[in-house]
Design a protein around this motif. Structure first.
Motif, mmCIF file in Angstrom:
data_model
loop_
_atom_site.group_PDB
_atom_site.id
_atom_site.type_symbol
_atom_site.label_atom_id
_atom_site.label_comp_id
_atom_site.label_asym_id
_atom_site.label_seq_id
_atom_site.Cartn_x
_atom_site.Cartn_y
_atom_site.Cartn_z
ATOM 1 N N ALA A 14 -10.443 -0.836 -14.926
ATOM 2 C CA ALA A 14 -9.526 -0.457 -16.005
ATOM 3 C C ALA A 14 -8.395 0.405 -15.464
ATOM 4 N N PHE A 15 -8.712 1.256 -14.490
ATOM 5 C CA PHE A 15 -7.689 2.084 -13.860
ATOM 6 C C PHE A 15 -6.657 1.227 -13.142
ATOM 7 N N LEU A 16 -7.112 0.235 -12.374
ATOM 8 C CA LEU A 16 -6.185 -0.641 -11.657
ATOM 9 C C LEU A 16 -5.297 -1.417 -12.623
ATOM 10 N N ASP A 17 -5.836 -1.789 -13.764
ATOM 11 C CA ASP A 17 -5.050 -2.495 -14.773
ATOM 12 C C ASP A 17 -3.890 -1.628 -15.251
ATOM 13 N N VAL A 18 -4.174 -0.352 -15.508
ATOM 14 C CA VAL A 18 -3.135 0.589 -15.916
ATOM 15 C C VAL A 18 -2.124 0.795 -14.784
ATOM 16 N N LEU A 19 -2.642 0.925 -13.579
ATOM 17 C CA LEU A 19 -1.786 1.153 -12.420
ATOM 18 C C LEU A 19 -0.826 -0.014 -12.188
ATOM 19 N N GLU A 20 -1.294 -1.218 -12.390
ATOM 20 C CA GLU A 20 -0.437 -2.390 -12.198
ATOM 21 C C GLU A 20 0.708 -2.415 -13.201
ATOM 22 N N VAL A 21 0.447 -1.988 -14.437
ATOM 23 C CA VAL A 21 1.523 -1.878 -15.428
ATOM 24 C C VAL A 21 2.570 -0.876 -14.951
ATOM 25 N N ALA A 22 2.102 0.278 -14.480
ATOM 26 C CA ALA A 22 3.014 1.324 -14.012
ATOM 27 C C ALA A 22 3.843 0.852 -12.824
ATOM 28 N N VAL A 23 3.224 0.131 -11.902
ATOM 29 C CA VAL A 23 3.931 -0.371 -10.721
ATOM 30 C C VAL A 23 5.005 -1.375 -11.131
ATOM 31 N N THR A 24 4.683 -2.263 -12.064
ATOM 32 C CA THR A 24 5.651 -3.259 -12.534
ATOM 33 C C THR A 24 6.902 -2.588 -13.096
ATOM 34 N N VAL A 25 6.711 -1.527 -13.858
ATOM 35 C CA VAL A 25 7.841 -0.795 -14.436
ATOM 36 C C VAL A 25 8.617 -0.064 -13.348
ATOM 37 N N ALA A 26 7.888 0.596 -12.436
ATOM 38 C CA ALA A 26 8.537 1.399 -11.398
ATOM 39 C C ALA A 26 9.376 0.548 -10.450
ATOM 40 N N LYS A 27 8.968 -0.691 -10.212
ATOM 41 C CA LYS A 27 9.702 -1.566 -9.296
ATOM 42 C C LYS A 27 11.142 -1.792 -9.728
ATOM 43 N N LYS A 28 11.400 -1.669 -11.016
ATOM 44 C CA LYS A 28 12.765 -1.874 -11.516
ATOM 45 C C LYS A 28 13.697 -0.741 -11.098
ATOM 46 N N GLY A 29 13.116 0.406 -10.740
ATOM 47 C CA GLY A 29 13.894 1.516 -10.217
ATOM 48 C C GLY A 29 14.652 2.323 -11.248
ATOM 49 N N GLU A 30 14.348 2.121 -12.526
ATOM 50 C CA GLU A 30 15.088 2.819 -13.585
ATOM 51 C C GLU A 30 14.351 4.038 -14.127
ATOM 52 N N ASP A 31 13.044 4.081 -13.958
ATOM 53 C CA ASP A 31 12.232 5.119 -14.594
ATOM 54 C C ASP A 31 11.281 5.781 -13.611
ATOM 55 N N LEU A 32 10.948 7.033 -13.923
ATOM 56 C CA LEU A 32 9.773 7.671 -13.355
ATOM 57 C C LEU A 32 8.618 7.347 -14.299
ATOM 58 N N VAL A 33 7.483 6.964 -13.754
ATOM 59 C CA VAL A 33 6.350 6.570 -14.590
ATOM 60 C C VAL A 33 5.178 7.505 -14.325
ATOM 61 N N THR A 34 4.555 7.951 -15.388
ATOM 62 C CA THR A 34 3.362 8.786 -15.267
ATOM 63 C C THR A 34 2.216 8.129 -16.015
ATOM 64 N N ILE A 35 1.013 8.449 -15.635
ATOM 65 C CA ILE A 35 -0.173 7.895 -16.285
ATOM 66 C C ILE A 35 -0.784 8.973 -17.168
ATOM 67 N N GLY A 36 -0.896 8.680 -18.445
ATOM 68 C CA GLY A 36 -1.483 9.615 -19.396
ATOM 69 C C GLY A 36 -2.908 9.226 -19.725
ATOM 70 N N ILE A 37 -3.701 10.194 -20.085
ATOM 71 C CA ILE A 37 -5.102 9.957 -20.433
ATOM 72 C C ILE A 37 -5.293 10.158 -21.927
ATOM 73 N N GLN A 38 -5.896 9.173 -22.584
ATOM 74 C CA GLN A 38 -6.188 9.296 -24.013
ATOM 75 C C GLN A 38 -7.122 10.491 -24.220
ATOM 76 N N PRO A 39 -6.679 11.533 -24.929
ATOM 77 C CA PRO A 39 -7.525 12.732 -25.067
ATOM 78 C C PRO A 39 -8.700 12.496 -26.008
ATOM 79 N N SER A 40 -9.833 13.074 -25.669
ATOM 80 C CA SER A 40 -11.030 12.932 -26.501
ATOM 81 C C SER A 40 -11.401 14.236 -27.201
ATOM 82 N N PHE A 41 -10.770 15.342 -26.798
ATOM 83 C CA PHE A 41 -11.000 16.625 -27.462
ATOM 84 C C PHE A 41 -9.825 17.542 -27.133
#
Length: 361
Positions: free
Chosen positions: A120-147
């Motif tokens: 599941a982590f790699l799936d999220v990472l691949e989305v971030a990489v696809t966006v970052a390759k365009k060179g327009e954005d800084l991308v961060t990975i957020g965690i769905q909070p549980s508390f």
């Protein structure tokens, strides 16, 4: 190409006495088969081979990194002469990667996170990489909070705005928030558009260097001074000069809070930053009295909700106690209330300040 930059320079003070200045927690086995550093490299191997991994660490730990990650190229183990937080680490890695690959995409990862669902982590990472390759954005990975966690920073996302991305898991970041008090954390949780800041980032090296030039110009100038020596015998000296002169500042405060276009990809993949012994307790298997027992020999009576952590054959016995962490090494013994596990850092500070006791830090 896509490269990983693993930040492995921390001293892990909250994990004393298991983690020490000479051998901090990222080089230890806490969960699973390998050390935390090895597990970090292993979980991304489906996307990034170790030959495309760069590790930025303390000079004193370079040999440990080389031993634990033998497939990482020696030129990609970067030793820091002094700890200066995460922005200089990212800056020097970006400059080195851009030199060898002008289109390099960087996946920036701390070495000491625990992830229970790597696919599941790699799936999220691949989305971030696809966006970052365009060179327009800084991308961060957020965690769905549980508390309502007060020990993490938060990312405020525009989840109600128009999402023009092909992937509906991508959102514009409205603000990066510092660690909140409990009332504020509860408010963040109620809003539904706040995510824990994981400290994991993806961007093109050239893009983050542009942001460093815009928001940390002095640091950028120091990079420019160092660049002519990259790839030569003078590279280590140039890196040392850069670190000795640059300011100590986090990438969040120095860049992410100020950058024009930051995107977040939220994820839920069993993430924990393993920031204290209480986190080890939470992540460990427990007996019927809710004791986490990571020791060879132990005996408990009328005791519950405790952590015992020992690699020796010494008998560990607890009687009539609860919510305790008992951590034993050859040189030291820690006994603390799990609810005050963050206070272990203060013990290390006291040890460092003592001429007689600093060898135990």
């Amino acid at each position: 190409m896509v490269y990983a930059v693993i930040m492995a320079g921390g001293s892990g003070t909250r994990f004393w006495p298991f983690s020490t200045q000479s051998n901090p927690k990222q080089f230890h086995q806490l969960f699973g088969r390998g050390t935390m550093l090895q597990n970090t490299a292993e979980r991304i191997s489906g996307l990034i081979p170790q030959q495309q991994v760069m590790v930025v660490t303390n000079d004193n730990y370079s040999n440990i990194v080389a031993e634990q990650l033998p497939m990482v190229l020696p030129k990609n183990i970067i030793g820091e002469p002094v700890a200066k937080n995460t922005a200089p680490c990212v800056a020097i890695a970006a400059a080195l990667l851009e030199r060898q690959d002008p289109d390099a995409v960087m996946v920036v990862l701390p070495a000491d996170h625990h992830i229970t669902m790597p696919e599941a982590f790699l799936d999220v990472l691949e989305v971030a990489v696809t966006v970052a390759k365009k060179g327009e954005d800084l991308v961060t990975i957020g965690i769905q909070p549980s508390f309502a966690e007060t020990g993490f920073g938060y990312i405020e996302a525009d989840t109600k705005g128009l999402n023009t991305s092909d992937d509906q898991r991508l959102f514009q970041v409205k603000a990066i928030k510092e660690k909140p008090d409990l009332k504020t954390a509860e408010y963040f949780l109620e809003q539904g558009n706040y995510f824990w800041n994981s400290g994991m980032f993806v961007w093109k090296a050239s893009k983050v260097l542009q942001e460093i030039q815009a928001h940390l110009p002095t640091m950028y100038d120091l990079l420019e001074r160092a660049k002519p020596e990259f790839g030569t015998d003078l590279e280590p000296a140039a890196i040392k000069d850069f670190y000795m002169e640059c300011e100590s500042i986090s990438i969040d405060y120095g860049i992410m809070e100020k950058a024009g276009s930051v995107k977040v990809v939220p994820g839920d993949f069993g993430w924990n930053d393993v920031g204290s012994w209480s986190a080890v307790y939470e992540l460990s298997e427990k007996d019927k009295e809710s004791n986490a027992l990571q020791a060879l020999n132990y005996c408990l009576f009328d005791s519950n909700n405790n952590l015992i952590f020992s690699k020796s054959e010494k008998m560990m016995a607890l009687v009539g106690v609860e919510n305790m962490a008992v951590v034993e090494t050859e040189q030291a013994l820690l006994i603390c209330d799990l609810r005050n596990a963050q206070g272990v850092k203060q013990v290390v500070e006291q040890l460092k300040a003592s001429q007689e006791l600093k060898s135990f830090a």
